[in-house]
Motif scaffolding. Structure first.
Motif, short mmCIF file in Angstrom:
data_model
loop_
_atom_site.label_atom_id
_atom_site.label_comp_id
_atom_site.label_asym_id
_atom_site.label_seq_id
_atom_site.Cartn_x
_atom_site.Cartn_y
_atom_site.Cartn_z
N VAL A 82 0.84 -1.22 -0.03
CA VAL A 82 0.15 0.12 -0.16
C VAL A 82 0.83 1.27 -0.03
O VAL A 82 1.87 1.45 0.85
CB VAL A 82 -0.99 0.04 1.36
N PHE A 83 0.68 2.05 -0.81
CA PHE A 83 1.46 3.31 -1.14
C PHE A 83 0.47 4.50 -0.88
O PHE A 83 -0.64 4.51 -1.37
CB PHE A 83 2.08 3.61 -2.42
N ALA A 98 14.75 3.08 -1.08
CA ALA A 98 14.16 2.76 0.35
C ALA A 98 12.75 1.90 -0.33
O ALA A 98 12.48 0.90 0.26
CB ALA A 98 13.82 3.88 1.02
N LEU A 99 12.01 2.31 -1.43
CA LEU A 99 10.89 1.56 -1.81
C LEU A 99 11.26 0.10 -2.12
O LEU A 99 10.58 -0.75 -1.72
CB LEU A 99 10.29 2.32 -2.72
N ARG A 100 12.13 0.06 -3.20
CA ARG A 100 12.61 -1.37 -3.58
C ARG A 100 12.99 -2.06 -2.20
O ARG A 100 12.78 -3.22 -2.26
CB ARG A 100 14.03 -0.88 -4.35
N ASP A 114 -1.59 20.49 -2.00
CA ASP A 114 -1.24 21.12 -3.18
C ASP A 114 -0.65 20.36 -4.46
O ASP A 114 -0.27 21.03 -5.21
CB ASP A 114 -0.43 22.28 -2.71
N GLY A 115 -1.04 18.95 -4.27
CA GLY A 115 -0.30 18.18 -5.35
C GLY A 115 1.32 17.96 -5.22
O GLY A 115 1.76 18.62 -4.69
N CYS A 116 1.48 16.53 -5.53
CA CYS A 116 2.92 16.26 -5.69
C CYS A 116 3.04 15.25 -6.76
O CYS A 116 3.25 13.95 -6.40
CB CYS A 116 3.37 15.86 -4.27
N PRO A 117 2.85 15.58 -7.97
CA PRO A 117 2.99 14.63 -8.97
C PRO A 117 4.37 13.77 -9.18
O PRO A 117 4.33 12.65 -9.47
CB PRO A 117 2.73 15.46 -10.35
N ASP A 118 5.39 14.32 -8.85
CA ASP A 118 6.69 13.82 -8.57
C ASP A 118 6.54 12.78 -7.65
O ASP A 118 7.21 11.59 -8.00
CB ASP A 118 7.77 14.78 -8.52
N GLU A 119 6.24 12.75 -6.47
CA GLU A 119 6.04 12.07 -5.35
C GLU A 119 5.09 10.66 -5.83
O GLU A 119 5.45 9.64 -5.72
CB GLU A 119 5.78 12.68 -4.05
N VAL A 120 3.97 11.19 -6.53
CA VAL A 120 3.12 10.17 -6.86
C VAL A 120 3.63 9.08 -7.98
O VAL A 120 3.71 7.98 -7.79
CB VAL A 120 1.71 10.75 -7.38
N LYS A 132 7.02 8.38 -8.18
CA LYS A 132 7.75 7.55 -7.66
C LYS A 132 7.04 6.33 -6.82
O LYS A 132 7.64 5.26 -7.07
CB LYS A 132 8.59 8.22 -6.47
N LEU A 133 5.90 6.78 -6.37
CA LEU A 133 4.91 5.60 -5.72
C LEU A 133 4.45 4.60 -7.17
O LEU A 133 4.55 3.48 -6.64
CB LEU A 133 3.89 6.14 -4.96
N GLU A 134 4.06 5.24 -7.94
CA GLU A 134 3.54 4.46 -9.11
C GLU A 134 4.64 3.42 -9.71
O GLU A 134 4.44 2.37 -10.26
CB GLU A 134 3.04 5.32 -10.21
#
Length: 187
Positions: free
Chosen positions: A102-103, A165-167, A109-115, A117-119
């Motif tokens: 689960v991510f 870290a996600l990996r 205010d939005g964070c498309p770059d972070e999303v 990375k999660l995707e």
């Protein structure tokens, strides 16, 4: 005194084997970081009950952590996929019990770059027997940080997602889940 080369060789081979066994028994393998991930720590949360609740979104849902990564949860799971709105914590805790990743993100205010990375991390999660990737991504306005990634009893929280870290967290997928490897319903 007679020199026996074979006995000496056996002793030399035995010593490293014993040292390796001692080093393995000295650590808790459930917290051992996978290769190349020693700089990250994803300790297991305290074990709690993990039964199904009669009512979803009950105050009794989860293990009391923010965000919850185990504990009592809904009897059904959330569909895996990408959501633009929040998903019930009580639902996704059940996903975690099945070994799903689960991510979450909290960016008013939005964070498309972070999303993104999660995707990208979610795209590496195994696909279940039904052909659906075993992960979900959703907003969570109650997160204490901008991003979170979770497996059963393990959480990564940060203000900016670190792909490495996600990996490393995902290397633990299915390791601790009570019902690992179960397929996830699709979008």
């Amino acid at each position: 005194m007679r020199y026996d080369g074979d006995v000496h060789a056996q002793r030399l081979l035995t010593l490293p084997s014993l040292l390796a066994l001692l080093s393995l028994s000295a650590c808790d393998s459930s917290d051992a970081a996978p290769g190349g991930c020693g700089q990250f720590s994803f300790p297991l949360s305290t074990q709690t009950s993990s039964g199904h609740l009669a009512v979803c979104d009950s105050p009794a849902c989860g293990n009391g952590e923010n965000p919850p990564n185990s504990g009592p949860h809904c009897a059904s799971v959330a569909r895996c996929g990408i959501y633009e709105e929040p998903v019930s914590r009580c639902l996704y805790v059940h996903n975690l019990e099945h070994g799903h990743a689960v991510f979450l993100y909290n960016c008013p205010d939005g964070c498309p770059d972070e999303v993104a990375k999660l995707e990208a991390a979610a795209a590496t999660v195994p696909i279940g027997a039904n052909g659906v990737r075993r992960a979900l991504i959703a907003q969570d306005p109650r997160l204490p940080n901008r991003v979170a990634a979770m497996l059963w009893r393990r959480t990564y929280l940060a203000d900016s997602a670190d792909p490495e870290a996600l990996r490393c967290l995902l290397a633990f997928q299915d390791t601790d889940a009570p019902e690992p490897g179960l397929a996830c319903p699709g979008p």
